[in-house]
Design a protein around this motif. Structure first.
Motif: not given
Length: 230
Positions: A132-140
């Motif tokens: 989840f954190m990795a996906d959030e970082l990518r989207l940000s």
């Protein structure tokens, strides 16, 4: 904010779903079920980090100061999403963003110390949380790049598509949650007047329909082509 008294079934939220069921009694003991009214802050930019918020129901905007009198909305969160994770670090840094309820909201709040213990004991939860954190970082990172390189019209088309993907459509074909024009402008990263003008332009081009504050997408393919052309 109002604390829930007595039992409450929070089993649908992320932390329960990803932890082993043997850990659920510990979650029941250490969690706090918190209810917020529309417009209430869950936490404010600069507040000390006290824990992580796991959404049960409602809609929240995650935002930060952009200029002295403007804000930038980073994302919208809804049922089963996670809030407050941006404040997690090995140091005592405060929350770098704020979170405000856009509807009545219920969250399962996990204090920081117990959150860390939960991650140590539940390897599946820790793995899913890292994803989840990795996906959030990518989207940000993608949103920040788009903010710098995409024209406002393209960003508006992109964000309308993202909102429909996030909230779905109601029975009349409108985006499933009504976002104010001011919040849409803060999400796109532009002025209210610019978003207002672009929505009128999209309406005239039959790309969208509006009814008061509601917005529905009529021609998704043409909106996508704006992104492809950029």
């Amino acid at each position: 904010m109002k604390l829930q008294k007595g039992p409450y079934d929070a089993s649908t939220c992320f932390i329960y779903q990803k932890c082993m069921k043997e850990w659920w009694p510990a979650l029941d003991t250490n969690r706090r079920i918190q209810h917020y009214k529309k417009g209430e802050l869950l936490f404010r930019e600069g507040d000390p980090v006290e824990g992580v918020f796991f959404m049960i129901k409602g809609v929240v905007k995650v935002h930060k100061h952009w200029t002295e009198d403007k804000e930038l909305i980073i994302r919208f969160a809804r049922d089963h999403d996670i809030l407050g994770h941006r404040g997690l670090s090995g140091s005592s840094e405060p929350y770098p963003i704020s979170a405000t309820a856009l509807s009545p909201v219920t969250v399962c709040f996990i204090p920081l110390d117990f959150f860390r213990v939960t991650g140590t004991v539940n390897t599946n939860f820790l793995y899913e949380f890292m994803i989840f954190m990795a996906d959030e970082l990518r989207l940000s990172e993608q949103r920040m790049r788009d903010l710098a390189h995409l024209q406002v019209k393209v960003r508006t088309a992109r964000d309308l598509l993202m909102l429909e993907k996030k909230f779905g459509k109601d029975a009349e074909g409108f985006i499933g949650f009504t976002i104010s024009r001011q919040d849409l402008a803060a999400y796109v990263g532009t002025a209210y007047e610019t978003v207002y003008r672009l929505l009128l332009e999209f309406t005239e081009e039959k790309l969208i329909k509006t009814d008061g504050k509601r917005i529905g997408l009529l021609n998704i393919e043409k909106l996508k082509k704006l992104l492809e052309q950029s």
